[in-house]
Design a protein around this motif. Structure first.
Motif, PDB file in Angstrom:
ATOM      1  N   GLY A   1      16.605  37.403  89.626  1.00 14.10           N
ATOM      2  CA  GLY A   1      15.847  37.475  90.861  1.00 14.10           C
ATOM      3  C   GLY A   1      14.538  38.242  90.787  1.00 14.10           C
ATOM      4  O   GLY A   1      13.988  38.620  91.808  1.00 14.10           O
ATOM      5  N   SER A   2      13.997  38.484  89.576  1.00 14.47           N
ATOM      6  CA  SER A   2      12.699  39.173  89.511  1.00 14.47           C
ATOM      7  C   SER A   2      11.608  38.130  89.700  1.00 14.47           C
ATOM      8  O   SER A   2      11.639  37.067  89.099  1.00 14.47           O
ATOM      9  N   HIS A   3      10.647  38.446  90.552  1.00 15.06           N
ATOM     10  CA  HIS A   3       9.698  37.434  90.984  1.00 15.06           C
ATOM     11  C   HIS A   3       8.716  37.052  89.883  1.00 15.06           C
ATOM     12  O   HIS A   3       8.106  37.910  89.265  1.00 15.06           O
ATOM     13  N   ILE A   4       8.545  35.729  89.643  1.00 10.75           N
ATOM     14  CA  ILE A   4       7.728  35.316  88.501  1.00 10.75           C
ATOM     15  C   ILE A   4       6.261  35.650  88.671  1.00 10.75           C
ATOM     16  O   ILE A   4       5.556  35.789  87.674  1.00 10.75           O
ATOM     17  N   VAL A   5       5.768  35.783  89.917  1.00  8.06           N
ATOM     18  CA  VAL A   5       4.357  36.129  90.058  1.00  8.06           C
ATOM     19  C   VAL A   5       4.095  37.446  89.337  1.00  8.06           C
ATOM     20  O   VAL A   5       3.164  37.575  88.539  1.00  8.06           O
ATOM     21  N   ILE A   6       4.945  38.437  89.607  1.00  9.00           N
ATOM     22  CA  ILE A   6       4.750  39.740  88.979  1.00  9.00           C
ATOM     23  C   ILE A   6       5.069  39.678  87.486  1.00  9.00           C
ATOM     24  O   ILE A   6       4.295  40.161  86.651  1.00  9.00           O
ATOM     25  N   THR A   7       6.202  39.044  87.127  1.00  6.88           N
ATOM     26  CA  THR A   7       6.567  39.071  85.707  1.00  6.88           C
ATOM     27  C   THR A   7       5.556  38.306  84.856  1.00  6.88           C
ATOM     28  O   THR A   7       5.234  38.739  83.764  1.00  6.88           O
ATOM     29  N   THR A   8       5.023  37.178  85.378  1.00  2.00           N
ATOM     30  CA  THR A   8       4.065  36.454  84.535  1.00  2.00           C
ATOM     31  C   THR A   8       2.755  37.241  84.401  1.00  2.00           C
ATOM     32  O   THR A   8       2.126  37.193  83.337  1.00  2.00           O
ATOM     33  N   ILE A   9       2.361  37.984  85.448  1.00  3.53           N
ATOM     34  CA  ILE A   9       1.183  38.850  85.296  1.00  3.53           C
ATOM     35  C   ILE A   9       1.445  39.864  84.184  1.00  3.53           C
ATOM     36  O   ILE A   9       0.625  40.067  83.285  1.00  3.53           O
TER      37      ILE A   9
END
Lengths: 324, 369
Positions: free
Chosen positions: B140-148
């Motif tokens: 459930g970690s949000h991809i917007v943040i993780t991909t940044i």
């Protein structure tokens, strides 16, 4: 051993200098995100602020005018973010990204047009910058063991904006958790419909949050170009806005915890700078690249739920559809 | 009629044009403010992008990059996911392509090595997107943040490798050795020369054909396969997808891996195609431009190809600005790019109510049905 202590003191001293823009941007991020607005434009607002400060300080010779310009420009970008995300209910990530790209490019275009130095602003003289401040009794206490040394070497001797950043943390905590305005900001990020039904404007609250975020990012920008540095250099924010965003998440949207995340990230960077090319026992040459990536790696691990859990405000990223 | 009160042709065709026009007008005003003539700048860019010998080849070279990164963003958008990590995935894709060639260019012939290297680029890009995808789907970690975050991690990894173990021997700059000729993607001007067509030299290479094939493939996957249907269903309503029995965990991971593979394949152009080596920061923001391209192209392969052509022309034209003007540089193009993301992304529907009113006024009265 004393050499180690001296190195540690120097690293801690550097930590505050590195962490200052992170702290200011993290507080900005907390205000914005607590109100329900994702803010990846911390980076762009800080960079635009840095350019405005560098340019205006060079033109007027006054660091205060530079600081004011940085704050105004950064707030204007915050209002643009608000216009897109609050009024027009646009995608908050896309809006933030646009602001980051615009800020980075506009700073160079305007910098070249104004000063013709390849996108930099002219180097500032001592009187055009915020200079280190010796706190009272710093010199007198220098020889007191431990405490005196900590006070004179680490706490004293920073420029004004470092202390502003440190003061911003308790103020943010107080505003968010002890005032009715803060309660409303938090409420609007968790349950905007409740705020709306209480007759309080969701839009106005969110606009106020993005303005505060703009103010804080502007100070961070001014710190980069006219306090810590002596000119604006292209892309000088170098991802600090994103590290601050990571610190916000790492601190679980709480000011004190975010402060510690910023100090941790700042300490890592300060130590990394000292370890560049140094041979360490056992591991060999210091893994500088790995240490620079540590804030990002730690944040990913945290987000994955391996160190506690980071739960964002419930309505973050959701535009509020106002009923007609 | 769409939700914004516009007929479909206006929503798909007219509104995007108005948004681009808004971006162009604001850029023009900026150029005028800094004391240059915006029409002159536009003419210089147009000449640079289409008229000068080889200029159009450069334009298409940049276009190729943007088709890959634009498709990458669009695929994820269809499943309502925002992959900001194209930059990092393309960077790591370059590592894959480079490793394949560096390992095998001493013994594999080109017709085997090139497909092998392109596959490696796609695989590495997919792997770099797989991790955020996996974390989003299962933790459930949000991809917007993780991909940044993964963009920055990729940058650190690459700088570490290029200034360390992969650095060309006896060289101070962080880049690999130049590939042997069998690791070079064939140039378009060479291939056209074989069949007797003379064109000016440019870095344009076979990757453009691969990019166009990828666009067709993406169209097919999204609109003609069960997987694409599942992805679009998930994009419209995750709950409905779940209820329909779609394995959403697997879907999220697969969509992001596909997205990452497309971004990674940019390396077939930007590593195998022109510099023939891995250079620090060879992605130079093309991953982010992919976001603008996908927004402008409305996530449709045809739109993406057209938007890529526009951005290709802007980038190539932008390099001409450096030569012709004192005060406007290629960063002006970056301003245009930011404005396009702003107007066709965040403010996409700002002009919709106004346009709907105008269309309503000029539409002749119809008999009530």
């Amino acid at each position: 051993m004393s050499d180690f202590l001296l190195q540690l003191a120097l690293a801690l001293d550097a930590m505050f200098r590195v962490a200052t823009p992170l702290i200011l941007c993290a507080m900005a991020g907390i205000f914005s995100e607590r109100s329900g607005i994702i803010d990846i434009s911390l980076e762009g607002k800080m960079l635009a602020g840095a350019f405005a400060a560098g340019a205006v300080a060079a033109l007027t010779g006054s660091p205060w005018a530079g600081l004011g310009a940085a704050i105004i420009v950064s707030i204007l970008l915050g209002l643009l973010h608000g216009f897109a995300c609050i009024t027009h209910r646009g995608n908050q990530v896309i809006s933030g990204l646009a602001i980051n790209i615009l800020a980075s490019a506009l700073a160079i275009v305007l910098g070249i047009a104004l000063f013709r130095q390849g996108g930099q602003t002219p180097s500032l003289g001592q009187s055009e910058r915020f200079r280190p401040i010796e706190l009272p009794f710093a010199e007198a206490l220098q020889n007191v063991p431990v405490l005196g040394m900590i006070y004179s070497e680490i706490v004293s001797g920073h420029n004004l904006l470092v202390y502003v950043a440190l003061a911003a943390v308790p103020i943010t905590a107080w505003v968010l958790f002890k005032t009715s305005f803060g309660l409303r900001i938090r409420a609007v990020g968790e349950a905007p419909e409740a705020v709306d039904s209480a007759g309080i404007s969701v839009y106005l609250l969110r606009y106020r949050a993005v303005i505060i975020a703009g103010l804080l990012c502007g100070i961070a920008g001014a710190y980069l170009s006219i306090a810590h540095g002596g000119a604006f250099i292209r892309d000088m924010s170098a991802g600090k806005g994103y590290i601050a965003l990571a610190a916000v998440i790492f601190g679980k949207w709480r000011p004190m915890a975010a402060l510690f995340a910023c100090l941790l990230f700042g300490f890592l960077e300060a130590v990394t700078a000292r370890l560049q090319g140094v041979e360490l026992p056992i591991i060999g040459e210091a893994p500088v690249e790995f240490m620079l990536a540590a804030p990002y790696i730690l944040t990913v691990i945290l987000l994955a739920g391996f160190i506690g859990s980071a739960i964002p405000p419930r309505e973050i990223g959701e535009p509020y559809p106002k009923e007609k | 009629m769409t939700s914004h009160g516009l007929p479909r042709w206006a929503d798909v065709g007219l509104l995007p044009l108005i948004n681009i026009l808004a971006a162009v007008i604001v850029s023009g005003v900026l150029i005028w403010v800094i004391g240059e003539n915006p029409f002159e700048a536009m003419a210089v860019m147009f000449n640079g992008a289409f008229v000068y010998s080889g200029g159009f080849g450069y334009t298409l070279y940049y276009t190729t990059n943007f088709i890959f990164t634009g498709l990458a963003v669009a695929v994820a958008f269809h499943a309502a996911m925002f992959n900001i990590g194209g930059e990092g995935q393309a960077y790591i894709g370059g590592l894959g392509a480079g490793l394949a060639v560096l390992m095998a260019d001493s013994f594999l012939p080109g017709f085997l090595l090139i497909p092998f290297a392109v596959a490696f680029a796609a695989l590495f890009g997919a792997a770099w997107a797989f991790i955020p995808g996996y974390l989003q789907a299962t933790r459930g970690s949000h991809i917007v943040i993780t991909t940044i975050m993964f963009n920055f991690i990729a940058a650190s990894v690459m700088v570490g490798l290029l200034s360390g173990p992969m650095m060309r021997e006896g060289q101070g700059s962080p880049e690999t050795r130049i590939f042997e000729p069998n690791g070079h993607m064939p140039y378009m001007h060479e291939m056209l020369g074989w069949i007797g067509i003379e064109v000016a030299r440019s870095p344009l290479n076979l990757s453009l054909v691969i990019a166009l094939a990828a666009a067709v493939l993406v169209w097919f996957i999204i609109w003609r396969t069960r997987f694409g249907y599942a992805a679009r269903t998930f994009g419209h309503s995750p709950g409905a997808a779940e209820y329909a029995g779609i394995n959403t965990t697997w879907l999220i991971i697969a969509v992001l891996a596909l997205s990452g593979a497309l971004a990674g394949m940019m390396a077939s152009n930007a590593v195998l195609g022109e510099p023939h080596k891995i250079v620090v920061n060879f992605t130079s923001g093309y991953g982010f431009t992919g976001i603008a391209v996908a927004l402008m192209g409305r996530n449709h392969p045809v739109g993406i190809i057209l938007a890529s052509l526009l951005f290709g022309a802007l980038f190539q034209g932008g390099t001409e600005l450096d030569f012709e003007f004192q005060t406007i540089t290629r960063e002006t193009v970056q301003v245009v790019q930011g404005l396009i993301i702003l107007f066709s992304g965040a403010l996409a529907y700002m002009f919709a109510p106004m346009l709907a009113r105008i269309l309503f006024m000029i539409t002749p009265e119809r008999e009530p049905a």
